[in-house]
Design an enzyme around this catalytic site. Structure first.
Site, short mmCIF file in Angstrom:
data_model
loop_
_atom_site.label_atom_id
_atom_site.label_comp_id
_atom_site.label_asym_id
_atom_site.label_seq_id
_atom_site.Cartn_x
_atom_site.Cartn_y
_atom_site.Cartn_z
N GLN A 203 1.52 91.17 11.77
CA GLN A 203 1.05 90.74 12.93
C GLN A 203 1.99 91.49 14.31
OE1 GLN A 203 1.43 86.20 11.67
NE2 GLN A 203 0.63 86.41 13.71
N PHE A 234 -1.36 83.35 10.42
CA PHE A 234 -0.80 82.41 10.61
C PHE A 234 0.59 82.28 10.95
CE2 PHE A 234 -4.36 82.04 7.27
CZ PHE A 234 -5.43 81.53 8.25
N GLU A 238 4.19 87.41 11.58
CA GLU A 238 5.05 87.84 12.65
C GLU A 238 6.32 88.47 12.38
OE1 GLU A 238 4.39 84.51 15.51
OE2 GLU A 238 5.89 85.49 16.91
N ARG A 316 9.78 75.54 21.53
CA ARG A 316 8.31 75.11 22.03
C ARG A 316 8.11 73.74 21.50
NH1 ARG A 316 3.19 77.29 23.21
NH2 ARG A 316 3.68 79.31 23.68
N ARG A 348 1.34 78.64 12.94
CA ARG A 348 0.23 78.11 14.02
C ARG A 348 0.69 76.90 14.67
NH1 ARG A 348 -6.08 78.11 11.94
NH2 ARG A 348 -6.87 78.61 13.80
N PHE A 350 3.56 76.87 16.30
CA PHE A 350 4.91 77.64 16.55
C PHE A 350 5.82 76.39 17.09
CE2 PHE A 350 7.80 80.53 18.73
CZ PHE A 350 7.91 81.57 18.03
N THR A 448 6.70 81.94 25.29
CA THR A 448 7.54 81.27 26.19
C THR A 448 8.94 82.30 26.54
OG1 THR A 448 8.77 80.39 24.31
CG2 THR A 448 7.35 79.05 25.52
N ALA A 518 1.12 83.49 19.73
CA ALA A 518 1.10 82.68 20.62
C ALA A 518 -0.50 82.31 21.35
CB ALA A 518 1.98 82.83 21.87
N GLU A 720 -4.33 78.66 18.15
CA GLU A 720 -3.41 77.74 17.57
C GLU A 720 -3.76 76.01 18.04
OE1 GLU A 720 -0.39 79.64 19.25
OE2 GLU A 720 0.81 79.20 17.85
N1 MTE Z 1 -7.16 82.65 12.46
C1 MTE Z 1 -7.28 83.13 11.32
N2 MTE Z 1 -8.50 83.35 10.53
N3 MTE Z 1 -6.52 83.99 10.56
C2 MTE Z 1 -5.19 83.84 11.16
O1 MTE Z 1 -4.02 84.30 10.55
N4 MTE Z 1 -3.78 82.86 12.78
C3 MTE Z 1 -3.65 81.84 13.97
C4 MTE Z 1 -4.69 81.72 14.92
N5 MTE Z 1 -5.85 81.77 14.06
C5 MTE Z 1 -5.21 82.89 12.45
C6 MTE Z 1 -6.05 82.37 12.80
C7 MTE Z 1 -2.37 81.96 14.91
S1 MTE Z 1 -0.86 81.56 14.21
C8 MTE Z 1 -2.39 82.56 15.92
S2 MTE Z 1 -1.13 82.82 16.94
C9 MTE Z 1 -3.54 83.08 16.50
O2 MTE Z 1 -4.87 82.77 15.75
C10 MTE Z 1 -3.37 84.46 16.87
O3 MTE Z 1 -4.63 84.93 17.38
P1 MTE Z 1 -5.11 85.06 18.79
O4 MTE Z 1 -3.89 85.19 19.81
O5 MTE Z 1 -6.11 85.95 18.77
O6 MTE Z 1 -5.53 83.41 18.99
MO1 MOS Z 2 1.05 82.25 15.70
S1 MOS Z 2 2.47 81.07 15.00
O1 MOS Z 2 2.07 82.56 17.21
O2 MOS Z 2 1.60 83.78 14.82
#
Ligand code: MTE
Ligand code: MOS
Length: 769
Positions: A203, A234, A238, A316, A348, A350, A448, A518, A720
């Site tokens: 990520q 997820f 990161e 958070r 997800r 956090f 944050t 985030a 998230e």
């Molecule tokens: N959705 C899918 N399909 N796969 C993922 O790995 N990660 C989640 C969420 N949804 C994830 C997901 C997490 S932890 C975050 S922070 C956000 O997607 C990141 O993407 P965004 O910033 O575009 O929402």
């Molecule tokens: Mo999502 S826990 O901020 O990668």
């Protein structure tokens, strides 16, 4: 397949740009990149002790093992032997093992299977030390990864003392394994001059680049990291992807050959950190109506062996201890427990969701003690619009829509009549009990850590056909950011979607990016892409102004045309003409989130640009003899602002809910007292399957949603926040358990609500009746 009604749209449903490739197996992940001749394959040897001094690593038999080309240990690291993102503490190869599964050395061999066989032949001499594995033990021994924190607003102790009623209790939420479909993978190709091309399932390409540069003692400009897509992150990629990319590069450097590291699923789960489990102790004071007057809280999390992102994750949690509720007087002590387990990390939500579960559990406790419907108590504690709208960190909430969402959902889900029917059902049924619950979500959007709220982009328009190439720092992890960015760009240029390509994320195209995390990926990177386009549009306008003597040359980009006052161009013709007249058709773009600031020390400020809201009603069924449980129906109403792509947002809302339900009901991470992880494969760790989805699943986007802040398309992210709609499942289970005591007692239930925990809770309740 979704029907695409017209090209050049936004706010309408469109399939994920890789949807067809995902389901047909044609989407390339890191492991699918064609391998060059001479490519080697690697595996990692890891510690079998959770806490031990590594006295000797004897690799004689490993080196002699079939197919092995080389091994690397800490002796091969010239620069920084650490992949810690914020603090040190995550050695690539340590001198002292701090958890069971910690990497100690690695092998490159002619095949993956031979590499994996070889690492098992190492002879490692340990001097075993006593491990700390639980939060409680760590609290007792004051074993912390970072200093404890105390936050305070008003006079909590006085307020509790003066309250009409008081309650005390404790509560635990569990850990969670990310279980992305694609495991941790890296592929590294040496270039000339000891430069390296790194393909990583991460990520965070920019930090991967920095960490590898530091490890090799080389400049950042010698390392290029590229990621086209990842098969889910997820939060688990990161920072936890870094060690794999680093080890892979180390082997590529030593062998001067391309090296691939694709982790075995068990090793992957054993080596990497997971969601922080949290333990809380609370004392709450409230009035006759159940309105909270004062709250004292002790909040401790299992951080594992190193700080990793635990500081920000606990922060958070503290920032979401209010969820959607106004808390006038609070006192929270936060402990970041160091344990001899893999370093827990982003997942997800956090930490936000762990904080929210604490307050939801308290509200549920209050409702049960007053023998009232918890929906009523929740409503009474909500933030208000004109008053009671300042958070415990002093931020004024200006975009509150929780009341509307909650009330609309109560109605549309027939909550009240179903609740009555459930009570009746429970009176008539001895062994199967039903429960129902509604819970709200308010989740703050922005990193944050202030400086992370920036993004860059690079946009090219090609002169021969007017097609567009967009590059940003965004990582496509299934959440649809490439699709949404392409939609934004297509809309901005008045072009069909098919003319815009978002290309692989690369550190040599857009530098210094933040993690895709985030939930801010599209907010930040989409805005940076639009900024780049505005610059190209400016170049075009300047040209048209000069050439055609048009005074006000604001172009309108629509349906493949560009309209200026008195002159219309076909987009392609304008681009070609501009090129022939030596106008730049390429630009970088930048975006930095406005308005936000946060004083971490005094825990005051505006850490978030906006809030995302949602609510869910879940109805469950439990078997009081076995503890088995099932979600019968879930209704979700979620705020996506003016959604860029409602079908992608719906996917996030549904997927988030199911992942959250997994966390709170069936996913259980377990360690032995010696620190050994026992749940490291699908046979011992259960994630939700299709059959675990609610039988009835009514998911809707809040129709009146609109981001009042200046965010792309007035949208709100759905990354998230929807996960937290699953809190309703947990409290519906608790509600079903409460029926066993005829709703006269508050059952104690920790998360995850596995069949065992449900049974224990029922038995405890029966003893008290
Ligand atoms: N959705 C899918 N399909 N796969 C993922 O790995 N990660 C989640 C969420 N949804 C994830 C997901 C997490 S932890 C975050 S922070 C956000 O997607 C990141 O993407 P965004 O910033 O575009 O929402
Ligand atoms: Mo999502 S826990 O901020 O990668």
């Amino acid at each position: 397949m979704l029907k695409v009604k017209k090209e050049n749209f936004i706010n309408e449903k469109r399939p994920h740009e890789s949807g067809a490739k995902h389901v047909s197996g044609r989407a390339n992940y890191t492991d699918d990149i064609p391998e060059l001749p001479g490519t080697l394959y690697s595996a990692i040897g890891w510690s079998k002790k959770a806490h031990a001094i590594i006295k000797k690593i004897n690799l004689d038999k490993v080196i002699k093992s079939e197919g092995v080309i080389t091994v690397v240990t800490s002796n091969d690291i010239e620069g920084r032997n650490d992949v810690g993102p914020v603090y040190d503490g995550d050695p690539i190869f340590p001198e002292k093992a701090e958890y069971y599964g910690q990497p100690l050395f690695a092998v490159a061999a002619s095949t993956t299977e031979l590499a994996r066989k070889a690492v098992l032949k190492a002879k490692i001499t340990y001097k075993t030390l006593k491990p700390i594995t639980t939060i409680k033990e760590a609290l007792k021994k004051k074993s912390y990864v970072l200093k404890e924190k105390v936050i305070k607003k008003g006079e909590a102790l006085k307020a509790i003392e003066n309250s009409a009623s008081r309650l005390k209790g404790n509560f635990t939420t569990g850990s969670q394994e990310h279980f992305a479909l694609e495991g941790q993978t890296a592929f590294v190709i040496p270039q000339e001059d000891y430069d390296f091309k790194v393909f990583s399932s991460t990520q965070h390409p920019s930090e991967t680049q920095q960490i590898i540069a530091k490890m090799l003692n080389q400049k950042s400009n010698t390392i290029t990291v590229e990621t086209r897509r990842i098969g889910g992150g997820f939060g688990g990629k990161e920072t936890q992807s870094f060690i794999f990319a680093a080890i892979c590069t180390l082997l590529a450097k030593k062998t001067k050959r391309p090296v691939k590291l694709r982790m075995d699923r068990d090793d992957d789960i054993i080596i990497t950190g997971k969601r922080h489990d949290f333990y809380s102790e609370y004392e709450v004071g409230f009035d006759e109506l159940g309105v909270i007057k004062g709250l004292k809280l002790k909040l401790a999390s299992r951080c594992g062996a190193s700080p990793d992102l635990s500081g920000a994750i606990n922060e958070r949690a503290l920032l979401h201890i209010d969820n959607a509720y106004y808390l006038e007087n609070i006192l929270v002590e936060n402990y970041l427990c160091k344990t001899n387990t893999a370093s827990n990390t982003a997942f997800r939500g956090f930490g936000g969701n762990q904080g929210m579960m604490v307050i939801e559990n308290i509200i549920d406790h209050i409702a049960n003690s007053l023998k009232k419907d918890s929906a009523e108590i929740r409503r009474r504690n909500f933030y208000q619009k004109k008053k009671k709208n300042i958070t415990h960190y002093n931020m004024k909430i200006e975009d509150n829509v929780i009341q509307e969402i909650f009330d609309q959902l109560l109605k549309s889900s027939n909550y009240k009549s179903r609740k009555l029917n459930i009570k009746k059902f429970n009176q008539e049924n001895k062994y199967i009990k039903k429960g129902i619950s509604i819970t709200p979500v308010k989740f703050g959007i922005s990193f944050t850590t202030w400086h992370l709220n920036q993004a860059g982009a690079l946009v090219h328009i090609y002169c021969n056909d007017g097609s567009v190439n967009v590059n940003t720092g965004a990582i496509e992890m299934g959440q649809g950011t490439y699709t949404k960015i392409a939609q934004l760009v297509a809309h901005e240029l008045g072009l069909p979607f098919s003319k815009v390509k978002v290309s692989s994320t690369r550190t040599d195209k857009v530098p210094n990016t933040s993690a895709s995390a985030a939930s801010s990926t599209t907010d930040l990177n989409g805005a940076a892409a639009l900024n780049a386009i505005s610059k190209i549009k400016m170049n075009l306008a300047t040209y048209v102004k000069r050439k055609y003597k048009i005074k006000n040359a604001e172009g309108i980009y629509e349906n493949g045309n560009v309209k200026f006052k008195g002159k219309i161009f076909k987009f392609n013709s304008l681009i070609k003409e501009a090129y022939l007249n030596r106008v730049s058709l390429s630009s970088s773009g930048f975006y930095a989130t406005p308005k936000i600031h946060f004083d971490k020390k005094n825990f005051k400020g505006r850490p978030f640009l906006y809030f995302s809201y949602g609510a869910a009603v879940s109805e469950v069924m439990i078997d009081v003899l076995t503890g088995e449980n099932k979600i019968i129906r879930a209704d979700i109403l979620h705020d996506a602002g003016k959604a860029i792509n409602p079908s992608i947002e719906l996917g996030q809302i549904e997927g988030g809910f199911v992942q959250g339900a997994g966390w709170l009901t069936m996913e259980e991470v377990n360690w032995k007292s010696n620190g050994e992880l026992t749940t490291h494969s699908p046979s011992t760790y259960k994630i939700p399957a299709v059959s675990d989805m609610p039988e009835k699943f009514n998911v809707e986007i809040f129709k009146h949603g609109k981001n009042i802040e200046n965010v792309i398309n007035k949208s709100k992210t759905t990354g998230e926040p929807p996960l937290m709609n699953a809190m309703s499942v947990f409290f519906a289970i608790k509600n079903a358990i409460a029926s066993v005591g005829n709703y006269t007692l508050n059952p104690h239930l920790d998360a995850p609500a596995t069949p065992e925990r449900i049974l224990m809770s029922i038995n405890n309740l029966k003893r008290k009746i």
